[in-house]
Scaffold this motif. Sequence first.
Motif, PDB file in Angstrom:
ATOM      1  N   THR A 102     -10.550  -6.193   5.208  1.00 19.56           N
ATOM      2  CA  THR A 102      -9.729  -7.356   4.906  1.00 19.56           C
ATOM      3  C   THR A 102      -8.395  -7.105   5.581  1.00 19.56           C
ATOM      4  O   THR A 102      -7.636  -6.248   5.149  1.00 19.56           O
ATOM      5  CB  THR A 102      -9.565  -7.527   3.376  1.00 19.56           C
ATOM      6  N   LYS A 111      -2.959 -15.281   3.887  1.00 21.21           N
ATOM      7  CA  LYS A 111      -4.369 -15.304   4.264  1.00 21.21           C
ATOM      8  C   LYS A 111      -4.699 -13.988   4.964  1.00 21.21           C
ATOM      9  O   LYS A 111      -3.834 -13.343   5.556  1.00 21.21           O
ATOM     10  CB  LYS A 111      -4.657 -16.460   5.211  1.00 21.21           C
ATOM     11  N   ALA A 114     -11.384 -11.707   7.466  1.00 16.14           N
ATOM     12  CA  ALA A 114     -12.549 -11.071   6.838  1.00 16.14           C
ATOM     13  C   ALA A 114     -13.362 -10.345   7.908  1.00 16.14           C
ATOM     14  O   ALA A 114     -13.807 -10.964   8.871  1.00 16.14           O
ATOM     15  CB  ALA A 114     -13.408 -12.121   6.147  1.00 16.14           C
ATOM     16  N   VAL A 133     -14.126 -13.250  10.558  1.00 15.05           N
ATOM     17  CA  VAL A 133     -13.844 -14.643  10.237  1.00 15.05           C
ATOM     18  C   VAL A 133     -12.337 -14.720   9.998  1.00 15.05           C
ATOM     19  O   VAL A 133     -11.823 -14.180   9.019  1.00 15.05           O
ATOM     20  CB  VAL A 133     -14.633 -15.141   9.009  1.00 15.05           C
ATOM     21  N   ALA A 136      -9.975 -16.054   6.608  1.00 13.36           N
ATOM     22  CA  ALA A 136     -10.980 -16.531   5.658  1.00 13.36           C
ATOM     23  C   ALA A 136     -11.071 -15.746   4.352  1.00 13.36           C
ATOM     24  O   ALA A 136     -11.799 -16.152   3.459  1.00 13.36           O
ATOM     25  CB  ALA A 136     -12.350 -16.535   6.328  1.00 13.36           C
ATOM     26  N   GLY A 137     -10.371 -14.617   4.231  1.00  7.86           N
ATOM     27  CA  GLY A 137     -10.437 -13.875   2.972  1.00  7.86           C
ATOM     28  C   GLY A 137     -10.948 -12.463   3.139  1.00  7.86           C
ATOM     29  O   GLY A 137     -10.660 -11.797   4.123  1.00  7.86           O
ATOM     30  N   GLU A 138     -11.728 -12.006   2.168  1.00  2.92           N
ATOM     31  CA  GLU A 138     -12.198 -10.624   2.134  1.00  2.92           C
ATOM     32  C   GLU A 138     -13.503 -10.455   2.911  1.00  2.92           C
ATOM     33  O   GLU A 138     -14.373 -11.326   2.880  1.00  2.92           O
ATOM     34  CB  GLU A 138     -12.403 -10.167   0.695  1.00  2.92           C
ATOM     35  N   ASP A 141     -16.764 -10.685   0.852  1.00  2.88           N
ATOM     36  CA  ASP A 141     -17.084 -12.020   0.339  1.00  2.88           C
ATOM     37  C   ASP A 141     -17.461 -13.018   1.425  1.00  2.88           C
ATOM     38  O   ASP A 141     -18.290 -13.897   1.200  1.00  2.88           O
ATOM     39  CB  ASP A 141     -15.881 -12.599  -0.425  1.00  2.88           C
ATOM     40  N   VAL A 142     -16.843 -12.894   2.601  1.00  2.58           N
ATOM     41  CA  VAL A 142     -16.988 -13.916   3.638  1.00  2.58           C
ATOM     42  C   VAL A 142     -17.795 -13.435   4.842  1.00  2.58           C
ATOM     43  O   VAL A 142     -18.734 -14.095   5.270  1.00  2.58           O
ATOM     44  CB  VAL A 142     -15.596 -14.423   4.092  1.00  2.58           C
ATOM     45  N   ALA A 143     -17.426 -12.289   5.404  1.00  2.00           N
ATOM     46  CA  ALA A 143     -18.076 -11.818   6.630  1.00  2.00           C
ATOM     47  C   ALA A 143     -19.424 -11.154   6.369  1.00  2.00           C
ATOM     48  O   ALA A 143     -20.364 -11.322   7.147  1.00  2.00           O
ATOM     49  CB  ALA A 143     -17.146 -10.857   7.375  1.00  2.00           C
TER      50      ALA A 143
END
Length: 157
Positions: A102, A111, A114, A133, A136-138, A141-143
Amino acid sequence: SFWKENELGERWFLGDTYHVAIGQGYLLTTPLQVNAWTNVIANGGKLCRPTIKKGVRDCHDLGIQEETVRLITEGMKRACEPGGTGWPLFNFVVPVACKTGTAEFGDPEDKTHAWFTVFGPVVEPEISVTVLVEGAGEGSDVAAPIAKKVLEEWFRR
């Protein structure tokens, strides 16, 4: 250390080395570079030219100690097991080794990018996947779910 002194007017500290070693601090990289590093571990310490053709190998040994490669592989393997950070790949159909990330990038809204990189199977790897990504976050959770879909397709064949 030369870079930090020239750009920031500060000397390099041991803590800077630790931060960079775990992928934090003063580090800029691309998904292809992260994938190449992942492949060095998957290939037992050898740097190989990226390819999408199975069985094609153009590699050279980087001279990394076998124990170092083993320890990194074990850590990456545990990251994708219950208790690790790569929860989307817990109990995946084949044993995989991964690293979540992250990355802060100075966004005013906090932000983060990810990141997720993975190879598998752990023994005799066939594939590696690196996903970024942006904003997009963590990573877990996302990638990681994106990488999981790629791996599912690969191992379904």
